[in-house]
Design a protein around this motif. Structure first.
Motif: not given
Length: 131
Positions: A31, A33, A61, A63, A75-79, A90
Motif C-alpha cells: 500500500n 501512503y 489515478m 487522489h 493511505k493513497i492506494e493499493f499497488i 506520484y
C-alpha cells in the motif's frame, strides 16, 4: 515571467510503500501512503499516480485529501505486484502557509521489495520511501 514565480521547496513530505496483511483477502500486499512530517497541516492535497515503462503504461489515478494534519499519514492506494515492475510516479500538490507546493516522488522499477524495507517517519510500520 518564469523567473518571478516562486517555487517553494517541499520538505518533510514523503510517499512510502508499506507491506501489510489484508485481513479480508488473507494476503500480503503493498500500500502507498502519503506522510506529512511537517509541523503544520497541509490542505487540498492532490496526488496523481501512474506507472510506466518503455512498453507499458498504467491508467493515471488521481487522489484527493482535504487536509492532512501535522505528523500524520494517509493511505493513497493499493499497488499490485505487477505494477511494481514499472517505474511508478506520484506527483503530490498541496497548499500550506498560503503557498502551493509540488513534488514528484518515484519508485524505480523493482525497487519496492522486502529486502529494502526500513523504518519510516510517522508511520509505526516498516516500508520504503520513494525518492
Amino acid at each position: 515571467m518564469k523567473k518571478d514565480i516562486e517555487i517553494p521547496k517541499v520538505e518533510d513530505i514523503h510517499v512510502a510503500a508499506v507491506r501489510e496483511f489484508n485481513e479480508e483477502f488473507r494476503a500480503e500486499e503493498w500500500n502507498v501512503y502519503l506522510i506529512n512530517n511537517r509541523h503544520a497541516e497541509i490542505e487540498m492535497v492532490l496526488v496523481v499516480a501512474r506507472g510506466k515503462s518503455a512498453k507499458k503504461e498504467t491508467s493515471v489515478m488521481r487522489h484527493k485529501l482535504e487536509k492532512l494534519p501535522a505528523h500524520s499519514f494517509a493511505k493513497i492506494e493499493f499497488i499490485q505486484d505487477e505494477v511494481l515492475q514499472l517505474d511508478n510516479e506520484y506527483l503530490v500538490t498541496f497548499f500550506a502557509e498560503n503557498k502551493m507546493y509540488e513534488k514528484k516522488f518515484s519508485f524505480k522499477k523493482n525497487s519496492v521489495s522486502l529486502s529494502r524495507i526500513g523504518d519510516l517517519p510517522v508511520i509505526p510500520k516498516k516500508g520504503i520511501l520513494a525518492k
